[in-house]
Design an enzyme around this catalytic site. Structure first.
Site, PDB file in Angstrom:
ATOM      1  N   ASN A 295      32.656  50.652  33.138  1.00  0.00           N
ATOM      2  CA  ASN A 295      33.533  50.830  31.987  1.00  0.00           C
ATOM      3  C   ASN A 295      34.777  51.591  32.416  1.00  0.00           C
ATOM      4  OD1 ASN A 295      31.688  53.090  32.223  1.00  0.00           O
ATOM      5  ND2 ASN A 295      32.346  53.811  30.217  1.00  0.00           N
ATOM      6  N   ILE A 296      35.902  51.218  31.793  1.00  0.00           N
ATOM      7  CA  ILE A 296      37.201  51.802  32.119  1.00  0.00           C
ATOM      8  C   ILE A 296      37.877  52.167  30.799  1.00  0.00           C
ATOM      9  CG2 ILE A 296      39.436  51.402  33.218  1.00  0.00           C
ATOM     10  CD1 ILE A 296      37.928  49.153  34.856  1.00  0.00           C
ATOM     11  N   GLU A 297      38.088  53.468  30.598  1.00  0.00           N
ATOM     12  CA  GLU A 297      38.648  53.934  29.334  1.00  0.00           C
ATOM     13  C   GLU A 297      40.155  54.154  29.430  1.00  0.00           C
ATOM     14  OE1 GLU A 297      34.684  56.280  27.728  1.00  0.00           O
ATOM     15  OE2 GLU A 297      36.396  57.461  28.353  1.00  0.00           O
TER      16      GLU A 297
ATOM     17  N   CYS B 176      34.596  47.450  28.701  1.00  0.00           N
ATOM     18  CA  CYS B 176      33.193  47.715  29.010  1.00  0.00           C
ATOM     19  C   CYS B 176      32.823  47.197  30.397  1.00  0.00           C
ATOM     20  CB  CYS B 176      32.291  47.046  27.980  1.00  0.00           C
ATOM     21  SG  CYS B 176      32.509  47.667  26.299  1.00  0.00           S
TER      22      CYS B 176
ATOM     23  N   GLU C 142      30.274  45.383  31.285  1.00  0.00           N
ATOM     24  CA  GLU C 142      29.838  43.992  31.258  1.00  0.00           C
ATOM     25  C   GLU C 142      31.027  43.040  31.318  1.00  0.00           C
ATOM     26  OE1 GLU C 142      28.970  46.585  29.369  1.00  0.00           O
ATOM     27  OE2 GLU C 142      27.173  46.136  28.195  1.00  0.00           O
TER      28      GLU C 142
ATOM     29  N   CYS D  26      30.943  42.474  24.081  1.00  0.00           N
ATOM     30  CA  CYS D  26      30.394  41.981  25.351  1.00  0.00           C
ATOM     31  C   CYS D  26      29.414  40.831  25.120  1.00  0.00           C
ATOM     32  CB  CYS D  26      29.715  43.117  26.110  1.00  0.00           C
ATOM     33  SG  CYS D  26      30.895  44.298  26.789  1.00  0.00           S
TER      34      CYS D  26
END
Length: 142
Positions: free
Chosen positions: A42-44, A53, A55, A94
């Site tokens: 995950n990359i915010e 997310c 996935e 996702c």
């Protein structure tokens, strides 16, 4: 399919999570039908909406390399410093992306605490009555 290997790859991917705001790290390992594994974390973003997310990161990596057939995905997640993980299921967005590229009856979604403790579901089980490409084909026929 080696489920434990897929879970181990998801655990490795989780370490790359960029989650400074939620502190919730997720890793995913996507198994293509040709045997390749695509990982994601995950990359915010500070503005939240453009976050991605784990996935979807794995799916987008695979699709951007021309892969369209998938067998399974393993997902692990939890707080950054958690000594043990709980089951972490894919979000609705996702699940919808999975519906775009996977057969809901056969695609396996593996949620795991570790390589020894996991649960396996079909996409159809976690996204009943999902909307996908076949639904649009029916619309065109009408």
């Amino acid at each position: 399919m080696d489920i434990k290997l897929l879970i181990e790859e998801a655990l490795k991917a989780r370490k790359f999570s960029y989650s400074p705001y939620s502190g919730f790290q997720v890793g995913a390992a996507l198994l293509a039908k040709d045997g390749r594994i695509f990982t994601g974390c995950n990359i915010e973003s500070a503005s939240y909406t453009p976050s991605n997310c784990a996935e979807r990161t794995a799916f987008f990596k695979a699709v951007s390399q021309g892969v369209r057939g998938f067998s399974a995905i393993a997902v692990v997640g939890g707080p950054k410093d958690a000594e043990t993980l709980d089951f972490c299921t894919p979000c609705g967005v996702c699940r919808q992306v999975m519906m775009e590229f996977c057969d809901p009856k056969s695609f396996q979604v593996i949620v795991a605490k570790n390589p020894e403790e996991y649960q396996v579901f079909t996409l159809e089980e976690i996204l009943p009555m999902g909307f996908g490409p076949k639904d649009l084909e029916r619309e065109r026929e009408l």
